[in-house]
Design an enzyme around this catalytic site. Structure first.
Site, PDB file in Angstrom:
ATOM      1  CB  CYS A   1      32.563  58.758  33.367  1.00 42.66           C
ATOM      2  SG  CYS A   1      31.159  58.385  32.322  1.00 42.66           S
ATOM      3  CB  VAL A   2      36.196  55.466  36.402  1.00 41.01           C
ATOM      4  CG1 VAL A   2      37.364  55.495  37.372  1.00 41.01           C
ATOM      5  CG2 VAL A   2      34.999  54.824  37.033  1.00 41.01           C
TER       6      VAL A   2
END
Length: 111
Positions: free
Chosen positions: A110-111
């Site tokens: 996940c960014v």
């Protein structure tokens, strides 16, 4: 380290707002985090949060969206194990946003 106060207690978070200490989590903390995320918790939201906490207890990792979708589908049924359903509940990203509310670390990928 960033933090927030709730009911006279201070909770430390990382720079993205995820709880620094997993044992600090409670339903009150989840409600507070949901509010900061703009999520109005319903029974369906809690079902996902509780699923994530059980998943984390078993595997010691917060699942990425693909794994989350598949695992929820297996346990809760196909109608709940799809990205549209999960994004409707958690528009900020089902894995990312739901894990934050569940008091879990940010999922890998996940960014």
């Amino acid at each position: 380290m960033p933090s927030f106060e709730l009911n006279g207690r201070t909770y430390e978070t990382d720079e993205d707002g995820y709880l620094a200490n997993l044992t600090d989590w409670s339903q009150d903390v989840a409600g507070y985090l949901a509010k900061t995320e703009g999520v109005d918790m319903s029974e369906s939201h809690w079902e996902v949060v509780n699923f994530l906490r059980e998943y984390y207890d078993e595997y010691k990792i917060a699942p990425m969206i693909r794994i989350l979708t598949k695992a929820i589908g297996k346990k809760l049924g196909k109608e709940k194990g799809n990205t549209k359903y999960l994004y409707d509940l958690y528009p900020g990203g089902p894995a990312k946003q739901a894990c934050k509310i569940a008091g879990l670390p940010k999922p890998t990928g996940c960014v």
